[in-house]
Design a protein around this motif. Structure first.
Motif, PDB file in Angstrom:
ATOM      1  N   PRO A 100       0.844  -1.205   0.000  1.00 28.27           N
ATOM      2  CA  PRO A 100       0.000   0.000   0.000  1.00 28.27           C
ATOM      3  C   PRO A 100       0.875   1.248   0.000  1.00 28.27           C
ATOM      4  CG  PRO A 100      -0.327  -1.298   2.013  1.00 28.27           C
ATOM      5  CD  PRO A 100       0.662  -2.022   1.170  1.00 28.27           C
ATOM      6  N   THR A 101       0.406   2.262  -0.721  1.00 25.30           N
ATOM      7  CA  THR A 101       1.185   3.503  -0.824  1.00 25.30           C
ATOM      8  C   THR A 101       0.635   4.577   0.096  1.00 25.30           C
ATOM      9  OG1 THR A 101      -0.203   4.175  -2.669  1.00 25.30           O
ATOM     10  CG2 THR A 101       1.866   3.043  -3.199  1.00 25.30           C
ATOM     11  N   PHE A 102      -0.102   4.177   1.081  1.00 31.29           N
ATOM     12  CA  PHE A 102      -0.682   5.130   2.015  1.00 31.29           C
ATOM     13  C   PHE A 102      -0.519   4.588   3.430  1.00 31.29           C
ATOM     14  CE2 PHE A 102      -4.379   2.531   2.886  1.00 31.29           C
ATOM     15  CZ  PHE A 102      -4.474   1.763   1.749  1.00 31.29           C
ATOM     16  N   THR A 103      -0.657   5.469   4.380  1.00 32.12           N
ATOM     17  CA  THR A 103      -0.548   5.063   5.777  1.00 32.12           C
ATOM     18  C   THR A 103      -1.903   5.209   6.445  1.00 32.12           C
ATOM     19  OG1 THR A 103       0.089   7.299   6.402  1.00 32.12           O
ATOM     20  CG2 THR A 103       1.879   5.752   5.947  1.00 32.12           C
ATOM     21  N   LEU A 139      -7.685   2.312  -0.565  1.00 29.94           N
ATOM     22  CA  LEU A 139      -7.787   0.917  -0.141  1.00 29.94           C
ATOM     23  C   LEU A 139      -8.377   0.054  -1.258  1.00 29.94           C
ATOM     24  CD1 LEU A 139      -7.337  -1.019   2.206  1.00 29.94           C
ATOM     25  CD2 LEU A 139      -9.629  -0.456   3.013  1.00 29.94           C
ATOM     26  N   THR A 140      -9.391   0.551  -1.946  1.00 30.45           N
ATOM     27  CA  THR A 140      -9.991  -0.160  -3.076  1.00 30.45           C
ATOM     28  C   THR A 140      -8.973  -0.332  -4.198  1.00 30.45           C
ATOM     29  OG1 THR A 140     -12.166   0.730  -2.527  1.00 30.45           O
ATOM     30  CG2 THR A 140     -11.871  -0.110  -4.759  1.00 30.45           C
ATOM     31  N   ASP A 141      -8.223   0.737  -4.497  1.00 27.85           N
ATOM     32  CA  ASP A 141      -7.197   0.652  -5.542  1.00 27.85           C
ATOM     33  C   ASP A 141      -6.142  -0.398  -5.193  1.00 27.85           C
ATOM     34  OD1 ASP A 141      -8.527   2.648  -6.891  1.00 27.85           O
ATOM     35  OD2 ASP A 141      -7.113   4.242  -6.329  1.00 27.85           O
ATOM     36  N   TRP A 142      -5.733  -0.399  -3.936  1.00 30.16           N
ATOM     37  CA  TRP A 142      -4.725  -1.367  -3.522  1.00 30.16           C
ATOM     38  C   TRP A 142      -5.271  -2.788  -3.605  1.00 30.16           C
ATOM     39  CZ3 TRP A 142      -4.047  -4.580   0.916  1.00 30.16           C
ATOM     40  CH2 TRP A 142      -2.779  -5.172   0.977  1.00 30.16           C
TER      41      TRP A 142
END
Length: 169
Positions: A7-10, A28-31
């Motif tokens: 994931p590219t987010f925290t 989250l959906t994209d990941w």
């Protein structure tokens, strides 16, 4: 499994606004979609690998059959040649015929060794033994040796026929 997309987010540590929550859910959906794509590609790769292994197994079975057919058939053909074709003729250079028989017999023997080595290599691979690659190399060596011996046997037989055909005429 280092190829799994990360994931590219925290995860936020503070309460989210509706807009931040929607953005977080979209990420989250994209990941999850990336992860599903990765899983589908991995499954496709596994199926392709399985098909390739099945094709290789079938090719090895057919190769072994061909070696046995060629070497065994060569032995039968050469014995028949001596018995039927050259019986009225003076057979010369019998050493070539003996060399032919030796090549075919060795090809059959090495083919048997190849079968034993193949079984040993498969057992070693299944038990994660470190020597399976060495055994696999020996199987390849044995298969090439069989091919060379059959080819050499055919060549030597043709030399014998060439040397004895004029004696028959």
């Amino acid at each position: 499994m280092s190829d799994i997309p990360e994931p590219t987010f925290t995860t936020p540590t503070t309460p989210l606004t509706e807009e931040e929550l929607a953005e977080y859910q979209q990420k989250l959906t994209d990941w999850n979609q990336e992860l599903e794509t990765y899983a589908a590609n991995l499954d496709s790769h596994d199926k392709s690998r399985e098909r390739a292994l099945d094709n290789r197994k079938n090719a090895e079975i057919e190769y072994d059959k061909l070696i046995v057919y060629l070497a065994g058939g060569g032995l039968v053909l050469t014995v028949g040649f001596i018995k039927d074709i050259t019986k009225a003729a003076k057979t010369t250079d019998v050493g070539w015929l003996l060399g032919c028989w030796i090549c075919f017999a060795l090809a059959l023997l090495v083919n048997l060794v190849s079968h034993a080595l193949t079984r040993m290599a498969a057992d070693a691979l299944l038990t994660d033994a470190p020597n399976w690659k060495n055994l696999d190399k020996k199987v390849n060596w044995a298969n090439w040796t069989c091919l060379i011996l059959v080819g050499l046997g055919i060549f030597v037989f043709l030399v014998f026929v060439f040397l004895n055909f004029p004696a028959h005429a």
